[in-house]
Design a protein around this motif. Structure first.
Motif, PDB file in Angstrom:
ATOM      1  N   MET A 380       0.845  -1.194   0.000  1.00 50.73           N
ATOM      2  CA  MET A 380       0.000   0.000   0.000  1.00 50.73           C
ATOM      3  C   MET A 380       0.881   1.245   0.000  1.00 50.73           C
ATOM      4  O   MET A 380       1.852   1.332   0.769  1.00 50.73           O
ATOM      5  CB  MET A 380      -0.913  -0.004   1.224  1.00 50.73           C
ATOM      6  N   THR A 381       0.545   2.201  -0.855  1.00 49.63           N
ATOM      7  CA  THR A 381       1.378   3.401  -0.988  1.00 49.63           C
ATOM      8  C   THR A 381       0.523   4.663  -0.911  1.00 49.63           C
ATOM      9  O   THR A 381      -0.671   4.649  -1.237  1.00 49.63           O
ATOM     10  CB  THR A 381       2.136   3.399  -2.319  1.00 49.63           C
ATOM     11  N   ARG A 382       1.164   5.720  -0.494  1.00 52.62           N
ATOM     12  CA  ARG A 382       0.564   7.057  -0.543  1.00 52.62           C
ATOM     13  C   ARG A 382       0.766   7.601  -1.953  1.00 52.62           C
ATOM     14  O   ARG A 382       1.871   7.919  -2.372  1.00 52.62           O
ATOM     15  CB  ARG A 382       1.225   7.944   0.514  1.00 52.62           C
ATOM     16  N   VAL A 395      -4.858   6.627  -2.485  1.00 52.19           N
ATOM     17  CA  VAL A 395      -4.076   5.515  -1.957  1.00 52.19           C
ATOM     18  C   VAL A 395      -3.995   4.450  -3.048  1.00 52.19           C
ATOM     19  O   VAL A 395      -5.008   4.070  -3.639  1.00 52.19           O
ATOM     20  CB  VAL A 395      -4.712   4.942  -0.681  1.00 52.19           C
ATOM     21  N   TRP A 410       3.359   2.979   6.670  1.00 51.55           N
ATOM     22  CA  TRP A 410       2.125   3.294   7.393  1.00 51.55           C
ATOM     23  C   TRP A 410       2.262   2.822   8.835  1.00 51.55           C
ATOM     24  O   TRP A 410       3.068   1.938   9.143  1.00 51.55           O
ATOM     25  CB  TRP A 410       0.926   2.595   6.751  1.00 51.55           C
ATOM     26  N   ALA A 428      -0.273   7.569   7.281  1.00 53.45           N
ATOM     27  CA  ALA A 428       0.835   7.558   6.333  1.00 53.45           C
ATOM     28  C   ALA A 428       2.066   8.185   6.978  1.00 53.45           C
ATOM     29  O   ALA A 428       1.987   8.830   8.037  1.00 53.45           O
ATOM     30  CB  ALA A 428       0.442   8.309   5.066  1.00 53.45           C
ATOM     31  N   LEU A 434      -5.543   7.352   6.538  1.00 53.80           N
ATOM     32  CA  LEU A 434      -6.264   6.543   5.563  1.00 53.80           C
ATOM     33  C   LEU A 434      -7.758   6.826   5.724  1.00 53.80           C
ATOM     34  O   LEU A 434      -8.312   6.679   6.820  1.00 53.80           O
ATOM     35  CB  LEU A 434      -5.963   5.070   5.809  1.00 53.80           C
ATOM     36  N   TRP A 452      -5.737   9.436   1.274  1.00 52.14           N
ATOM     37  CA  TRP A 452      -5.147   9.970   2.499  1.00 52.14           C
ATOM     38  C   TRP A 452      -5.541  11.422   2.638  1.00 52.14           C
ATOM     39  O   TRP A 452      -5.661  12.148   1.660  1.00 52.14           O
ATOM     40  CB  TRP A 452      -3.635   9.781   2.504  1.00 52.14           C
TER      41      TRP A 452
END
Length: 511
Positions: A380-382, A395, A410, A428, A434, A452
């Protein structure tokens, strides 16, 4: 711009009703990256068939269909985190109504086998010494069984059902007082005799019964775990902390008083960190002059004026408590004359620790603070910002990296400005939360992409609140993250799972 995550507003009454439907459990999860006490809230899974009356709660263990229920639970699950049905005075069958505490399936520990086949996994064995052997007693009454019978039957069960374990409380029964008994011709202490049994049945007892921290289920499978040894010099045996949170008021005034004490301890277990052991004895007796064990367990009539009034027993009250959603984590529950429905209801509380297959909605939390979905192995990434303000963005998921950038990191955190009621922010690396889209005040459906956004500071900001639910993937610890507002899970979008920058969305939680 996407719908901003303004605080969703619901009528206070609806919010309160929703909170009442939640039964809280607590699990301490040793994940260095989270560094928190995980406090999942969830409605317990109902038993396969709920009991309806006293016949289902009292002196009716039903058929032998629960031999392997622990085998479904993940190996990394701490025993302290589980809900385990047990029996008080497991083999007390003889001596009349003042002494009997269990449904009679036969002597020589045949009753133990019957209980194990029906789901009981915590037992209470009381021993008297005769000629340097342990025999089973309840007070002065010999129970037509010896410790060799107990260990032989337990070993046979565990050999046939390798995924199971048995927790054993061992107690030196005789103290020489009225209504008790005296040990006969002992030349060795209780502990020395136990050591001899442990040597004779090599490998049967976890850690040979010696003092240790509580094990995981995987460490205990196929073994008897000596939980406590109530005898002189017994402190070198059993589990650390086992008796720290115990309800065992054996002489409560009546069944309603006893139930109040039981209820309090069960509620405490649900709220406490799961590395704390809770043991609740539902049993009581004032025999021979007042209520006997079966009265407390099954109920009795009392004369009030000219009327005979029925008083429900503890077992029925416990069954109704469980049927109504009480107690998502119960600890160890030791019962007199349990019924099948109570046993199944207790076992059902362990469903959240059952081993599951990989899923885009089940996540592994790595020491480098990355959240990796268990099916596709994506992090999972910003993702990109909405605009130049830097206040929010989407996200996404990308391939995990050996040295993850800050956008891949995270961490769960308790809200700092209000009572989270057991829920958490998922923050984040830049400190933002989130978030599920506001969606004009309507909970968004499955498939909605998350983003986010600055963390809200009001308790009704539940589109940013997440229930962290421990989950087992074989021998690996994992989690489901359930959004408080929608009751949907954090997940990788299967349709874009192969794409770098694919979506992270709300989705239906695994069954």
């Amino acid at each position: 711009m996407l719908n901003t995550p303004a605080t969703p507003v619901r009528p206070p009454g609806a919010a309160l009703q929703r909170l009442r439907r939640l039964a809280r459990t607590a699990t301490v999860t040793a994940v260095a990256t989270l560094a928190l006490v995980v406090a999942p809230l969830a409605v317990p899974h109902a038993a396969l068939a709920a009991g309806t009356d006293n016949r289902d709660a009292f002196q009716n263990l039903g058929s032998a269909t629960q031999q392997d229920w622990m085998g479904k639970v993940g190996a990394t699950t701490p025993l302290t985190a589980m809900s385990i049905p047990g029996t008080h005075e497991t083999l007390a069958l003889h001596g009349g109504s003042s002494a009997q505490t269990q449904q009679d399936f036969g002597d020589s520990a045949a009753t133990l086998t019957a209980q194990l086949d029906r789901g009981i996994r915590a037992v209470d064995i009381r021993v008297r010494i005769i000629n340097d052997k342990f025999v089973i007693h309840h007070g002065p009454f010999y129970q037509n069984a010896n410790f060799d019978d107990v260990l032989t039957k337990a070993k046979a069960f565990l050999s046939a059902h390798r995924g199971e374990t048995i927790l054993m409380r061992l107690r030196a029964e005789c103290d020489g007082s009225t209504f008790s008994c005296s040990d006969d011709h002992p030349t060795a202490s209780h502990t020395a005799l136990f050591d001899a049994y442990a040597k004779q049945y090599a490998g049967l007892f976890y850690n040979n019964g010696k003092r240790s921290d509580p094990p995981t289920l995987g460490q205990a499978r196929g073994k008897i775990v000596l939980s406590v040894f109530n005898t002189a010099n017994g402190g070198s045996y059993g589990l650390n902390g086992f008796e720290d949170h115990t309800e065992d008021t054996w002489n409560a005034a009546d069944a309603p008083v006893k139930w109040g004490l039981v209820n309090k301890n069960l509620d405490a277990a649900a709220w406490a960190p799961a590395n704390q052991t809770f043991v609740t004895y539902t049993s009581a007796s004032r025999a021979p002059f007042d209520h006997v064990p079966s009265d407390y367990a099954g109920g009795y009539g009392v004369l009030r004026g000219k009327d005979l009034v029925w008083v429900d027993g503890v077992n029925l009250r416990l069954m109704n408590y469980l049927n109504s959603g009480g107690g998502n984590r119960l600890g160890i529950v030791m019962m007199d004359f349990p019924g099948w429905a109570v046993v199944q209801d207790i076992i059902a509380r362990n469903r959240y620790y059952e081993t599951r297959s990989a899923s885009p909605a089940i996540w592994v939390v790595k020491p480098d603070k990355t959240y990796v979905d268990s099916k596709y192995g994506r992090c999972m990434t910003r993702g990109p910002e909405f605009d130049s303000s830097g206040q929010g963005g989407v996200v996404q998921q990308r391939a995990c990296q050996s040295n993850p950038p800050s956008s891949h990191q995270w961490q769960a955190a308790k809200p700092s400005t209000f009572d989270s009621m057991g829920y958490f922010w998922i923050k984040a690396n830049n400190g933002q939360c989130l978030t599920a889209p506001y969606n004009n005040g309507t909970p968004p459906p499955a498939g909605t992409q998350l983003f986010w956004w600055p963390c809200e500071t009001r308790w009704i900001s539940d589109n940013q609140m997440w229930n962290i639910m421990p989950t087992n993937l074989a021998d690996q610890s994992a989690y489901r993250f359930i959004n408080r507002w929608t009751n949907l899970c954090l997940m990788v979008d299967p349709a874009t799972a192969s794409q770098s920058g694919g979506k992270v969305v709300l989705g239906n939680c695994p069954a």
